[in-house]
Design an enzyme around this catalytic site. Structure first.
Site, short mmCIF file in Angstrom:
data_model
loop_
_atom_site.label_atom_id
_atom_site.label_comp_id
_atom_site.label_asym_id
_atom_site.label_seq_id
_atom_site.Cartn_x
_atom_site.Cartn_y
_atom_site.Cartn_z
N ARG A 3 0.79 -1.13 -0.19
CA ARG A 3 -0.07 0.00 -0.09
C ARG A 3 0.89 1.25 0.02
O ARG A 3 1.84 1.41 1.05
CB ARG A 3 -0.88 0.12 1.07
CG ARG A 3 -1.96 1.12 1.33
CD ARG A 3 -3.07 0.89 2.07
NE ARG A 3 -3.89 0.00 1.73
CZ ARG A 3 -5.04 -0.33 2.08
NH1 ARG A 3 -5.73 0.40 3.12
NH2 ARG A 3 -5.87 -1.34 1.82
N LYS A 28 1.87 -7.30 4.95
CA LYS A 28 1.42 -6.08 4.40
C LYS A 28 2.61 -5.20 4.43
O LYS A 28 3.61 -5.13 5.33
CB LYS A 28 0.26 -5.50 4.98
CG LYS A 28 -0.62 -4.52 3.99
CD LYS A 28 -1.61 -5.18 3.43
CE LYS A 28 -2.60 -4.67 2.41
NZ LYS A 28 -3.42 -5.35 2.03
N THR A 56 -10.73 -9.42 -8.05
CA THR A 56 -11.14 -9.02 -6.62
C THR A 56 -12.78 -8.69 -6.79
O THR A 56 -13.48 -9.10 -6.01
CB THR A 56 -10.42 -7.69 -5.83
OG1 THR A 56 -9.08 -8.10 -5.98
CG2 THR A 56 -10.88 -7.24 -4.82
N GLY A 94 -15.83 4.78 -3.10
CA GLY A 94 -14.47 4.58 -3.85
C GLY A 94 -14.42 3.76 -4.97
O GLY A 94 -14.68 3.02 -5.27
N GLY A 122 -11.94 3.57 -7.14
CA GLY A 122 -10.63 3.25 -7.56
C GLY A 122 -10.70 2.02 -8.60
O GLY A 122 -11.64 1.63 -9.30
N ASN A 165 -10.47 -3.12 2.60
CA ASN A 165 -10.02 -3.83 3.97
C ASN A 165 -10.39 -3.22 5.51
O ASN A 165 -10.52 -2.09 5.43
CB ASN A 165 -8.75 -4.23 4.04
CG ASN A 165 -8.31 -4.92 2.77
OD1 ASN A 165 -8.63 -6.21 2.81
ND2 ASN A 165 -7.38 -4.63 1.97
N1 PHE Z 1 -4.34 -6.12 -2.22
C1 PHE Z 1 -4.53 -7.53 -2.05
C2 PHE Z 1 -5.40 -7.41 -0.73
O1 PHE Z 1 -5.83 -6.65 -0.05
C3 PHE Z 1 -3.30 -8.24 -1.94
C4 PHE Z 1 -2.81 -8.89 -2.90
C5 PHE Z 1 -3.26 -8.87 -4.24
C6 PHE Z 1 -1.75 -9.98 -2.43
C7 PHE Z 1 -2.90 -9.86 -4.92
C8 PHE Z 1 -1.04 -10.57 -3.37
C9 PHE Z 1 -1.69 -10.80 -4.90
O2 PHE Z 1 -6.07 -8.65 -0.69
#
Ligand code: PHE
Length: 333
Positions: free
Chosen positions: A39, A75, A147, A177, A179, A248
């Site tokens: 991040r 992270k 996602t 958001g 994004g 998250n």
């Molecule tokens: N940004 C993703 C999450 O919060 C993290 C991620 C994505 C890690 C793809 C590895 C590969 O879940």
């Protein structure tokens, strides 16, 4: 909230090129090497960046455990000052790459808020341990599409529980958001006939949708609220009967979960709903699944959410229990 120390390893280092504090937090490696996004954003203080890394890495442990992927939770947070120049951003990324390299593969990074596949490619000059390189470089590219697919799967289960149908046609859906994931969701939901209301700190991103400001979006009367930005935003004042999205750490605090449940608001735990990116990416890049098999795995989020919402405890308690079971059994099926 992280109340007591439970992380395996946390390093905050002042970047030698950028002077920017970079944190790599490994919450747990119990199920495998820690995986989690990188991040990059502005934070008021470095402590805020560190705190975010602690919380986000913990969420990744639960996310991977519930998803049944053999990875732990970690992270990276690059806490940029304001304002930032492009060269400062590049230097800070390089510093992060160097720090990630020092973990020797016990932490694996991917994209997150503020970073994308091109950044992952750039990081490869410093470390092998990043996922989601551009497809032109042999990676699986952006994890935003999978996602979003996972959120849509979670949404179907939530819709069934609340409205008795998976269809969003005619429903008023607030996406906060716009994004990389939020904008995909807004587009798909409106294609499915939902009436989408969009909010973003950058109003230009809401073009084409009814628009509200971010401050009022979370308590707007609507059928579905989709948090797709930063966390710490869902309190007891939510007025939509269903809350499900890719952000998250959505809750202001964990105590909000039973309050929402009592008020009849169905909140789908964020670490269940947002797992599509990690499931897809890790399945393909670490476990060798092909595109269809990895996507099929993402779709299993629907079933997981159905199970979580069918529990007689609140959804957060149910999802945490599911994660804890996996974490204590070490048996991933
Ligand atoms: N940004 C993703 C999450 O919060 C993290 C991620 C994505 C890690 C793809 C590895 C590969 O879940």
């Amino acid at each position: 909230m992280v109340e007591s120390w439970e992380h395996e390893e946390v390093v905050t280092r002042l970047g030698r090129r950028s002077g920017v504090p970079v944190t790599v937090a490994v919450h747990s490696r119990r199920l495998g090497p820690a995986a989690g996004g990188i991040r990059l954003r502005q934070y008021p203080t470095w402590q805020d960046g560190l705190t975010d890394a602690l919380r986000l890495s913990r969420a990744m442990t639960y996310k991977c455990a519930v998803a049944g992927v053999p990875f732990g939770g970690g992270k990276t947070v690059i806490a940029l000052p304001s304002p930032m120049s492009p060269s400062l951003r590049a230097d800070a990324l390089a510093d992060a790459g160097e720090l990630i390299a020092s973990f020797g593969g016990t932490y694996l990074g991917g994209p997150d808020i503020g970073t994308g596949p091109d950044d992952m490619l750039y990081l490869r000059s410093y470390t092998d341990h990043v996922f989601c390189l551009p497809e032109s470089h042999g990676g699986t590219g952006s994890s935003s599409g999978p996602t979003a697919r996972g959120v849509l799967a979670a949404l179907r289960a939530g819709m069934s529980a609340v409205f008795g149908t998976t269809s969003v046609a005619g429903r008023r859906v607030v996406v906060v958001g716009m994004g990389s994931v939020g904008s995909l969701l807004a587009r798909e939901l409106s294609a499915q006939g939902a009436s989408v209301v969009a909010a973003d700190v950058d109003p230009a991103r809401c073009a084409g949708y009814e628009q509200v400001d971010v401050a009022s979006a979370y308590s707007l009367p609507a059928d579905v609220l989709v948090p797709a930005a930063v966390g710490g935003v869902i309190g007891p004042d939510v007025r939509a009967p269903l809350v499900v999205g890719p952000a998250n750490n959505q809750l202001v605090s964990d105590d909000v979960a039973p309050v929402l449940a009592k008020a009849g608001v169905v909140w789908v735990p964020d670490f269940v709903a947002s797992a599509g990116g990690v499931i897809y990416t890790l399945s393909r890049e670490a476990s060798g699944f092909d595109h269809d098999a990895a996507l099929a795995r993402v779709e299993t989020i629907e079933e997981t959410v159905r199970t979580v919402l069918a529990s007689d405890v609140d959804p957060l308690a149910a999802a945490v229990a599911l994660a804890e079971r996996r974490l204590s059994s070490l048996a991933l099926t």
